[in-house]
Every structure is written in C-alpha cells, then in structure tokens.
Motif scaffolding. Structure first.
Motif: not given
Length: 292
Positions: A78-87, A91-99, A102-110
C-alpha cells in the motif's frame, strides 16, 4: 496418530519465484497447501483484473491439488516507503480506509480461491495514540471486515504480531471480547511467536489457542528475539508442539513462514518439509509408545 492438518509453505518466502513456479515447486515437494501473500509479485491485489487473475490462480491450485490460505502481510503493497502502512490503526480515517478496502478485496479473493482462512494483523500503535483509543479504532476497523468475511463464509484469522497493538494471545482475546466473540473472528497462530514472547510453553499455547484456530504459521525462533529461523536453528522442540496441534483437532494449513529467506527459498522449502515430516514421525512413534 494421523494429524488432520496439512503442511504448507508461504509465498512470502518464495518472492524470487514466479507464482506459477512457486506453486509447482511446492506441489512437487509434497506440500498439500500454500499460504499466498497478496503482493505485487504474487496476485497483486491492486493491479487490474483481480477477479480474472484470481480465477486463473484458483485453476492452478486445483490442478496441483493445493489448498490455500490468503495472507495480507505484504510489507509495501500500500505504501512503497512505509512498511505495513497504512494500518487499521492509522490516525487518518482515509488511510485506514485504504487498508480496510484492501482487506475487503482480499476477502473476495479468499472466497473465490476457496481459502481456508484470510489472515490479517492489527499494525503498530501510532505514536501519541492512547492505548484505549487504538483498541477502539481497531474494533471499529474490524466491523466491516467481519461483515464481509461472514457474508463470504471465510474465517478472518487475526495474527498476534510482536510489537503490534494486538501482539499476543491475550490481545486476541481482548479484541474478541470487545467485538462480542463473533463467529467469523478466528486466530492465526505463529508457533515461533509463542516461543518468542508468550509466557507459557509453546505446546501449551497451541492447546490454549485450539478452539479459535483458523491458520497456523510455523518456523523456529529463540526466546525474546523476533527472527524467523529455519528449523533446527532456534530453540523449539517440535514433536510436542505438533502433537499438541493434532490434539486440538485442527484441520487447516500449517504453513512454513520464512519471509526473509527468499534467496534460498527452493532449498529451504525442501529442507522444511523433510524436517516437519521427520518431526511428525517422531510424534507418531511417541504416541504409540504411550499406549499401554
């Protein structure tokens, strides 16, 4: 004793191989499953045509006879500069929303892969974020993910990760109670992490975790040092651990987790299954000797 679980290997330890080649390698070595980390080199969750690419992977897994669990621990997806970010704790709701997205898409993949579980973790508590605020944020972030997982029939298996907010088995139970023990919320247990930081012996941790297990990662490790090690180079006595795991009735994947050893992935995959099969043989022999 014939355990119901299946030995697998994580693709995060085979990142120097194309996914098709990695899957063929594991099947040839005798593994019965794979823990597939969604990352830029292996079923990129952010690239176009995810559904079509997932369908192709599902067909490949079926031809090779490999079960699959989907993991979401890619370092920089999700972020080429910060490991495992955003999580999920950003603190940023928009950043949390990106994670969360992605996890919601991963549910569909699973679900499309027929996966045994979808793995995830909490992330580190951000600086200047009070602990209670972080736990509240984590619970709120899990709510839509649990809805998606329940609807798809995929267990959402959170991993206690050393240094993260949810860092141990006690943390898993804290989140579970906070969410009123939803059926879809399950546990990823990393055997090495138990040796690293849990107060109880590793085999006892496995027994305690049994009722909530949906995914298991395995490697060697030393007390107090979070470093995933090849088997035989750490401190874990594996036959009692495997016996405890079999005793829980767990039937999912037990996946070798060596994410820093991709440079020697094929060799370590071969050595790892040999080690684990020998340990399972020792477990069976010990079990027979205890029968009066």
């Amino acid at each position: 004793m014939s355990p119901g679980f299946r030995l697998a290997y994580g693709t995060n330890g085979l990142t120097d191989l194309r996914l098709d080649d990695a899957l063929a390698l594991l099947a040839d070595l005798g593994y019965r499953g794979v823990a597939l980390t969604l990352d830029h080199m292996h079923l990129d969750p952010l690239a176009p045509d995810l559904a079509r690419r997932t369908e192709a992977v599902a067909a490949r897994l079926d031809r090779l006879g490999l079960a699959v669990a989907v993991e979401t621990g890619a370092r920089y997806v999700l972020d080429p500069r910060r490991k495992h970010s955003p999580s999920l704790l950003d603190p940023d709701p928009e950043a949390r929303g990106r994670r969360i997205a992605m996890l919601t898409d991963a549910v569909r993949v699973a679900a499309d892969l027929g996966a045994t579980a979808l793995h995830c973790f909490s992330g580190h508590r951000p600086e200047e974020t009070p602990e209670e605020v972080a736990w509240s944020r984590l619970a709120d972030s899990f709510a839509p993910l649990l809805d998606a997982a329940s609807g798809a029939g995929v267990p959402l298996a959170v991993e206690p990760e050393p240094g993260h907010l949810l860092g141990d088995l006690a943390g898993f139970h804290r989140l579970r109670r906070r969410l009123d023990s939803p059926e879809a919320l399950r546990l990823t247990l990393d055997i090495g992490h138990c040796r690293c930081l849990e107060p109880a012996p590793v085999a006892d941790c496995v027994t305690e975790a049994g009722p909530w297990l949906a995914h298991v990662q395995i490697e060697d490790m030393r007390r107090g040092v979070h470093e995933h090690l090849p088997f035989g180079t750490g401190e874990i006595d594996f036959p009692p651990v495997l016996a405890a795991l079999a005793g829980t009735g767990y039937t999912g994947l037990v996946s070798v987790e060596l994410p820093r050893h991709s440079h020697a992935g094929p060799q370590l995959a071969a050595e790892s299954i040999q080690f684990l099969e020998a340990a399972l043989t020792d477990t069976r022999m010990s079990s027979r000797s205890e029968v009066p």
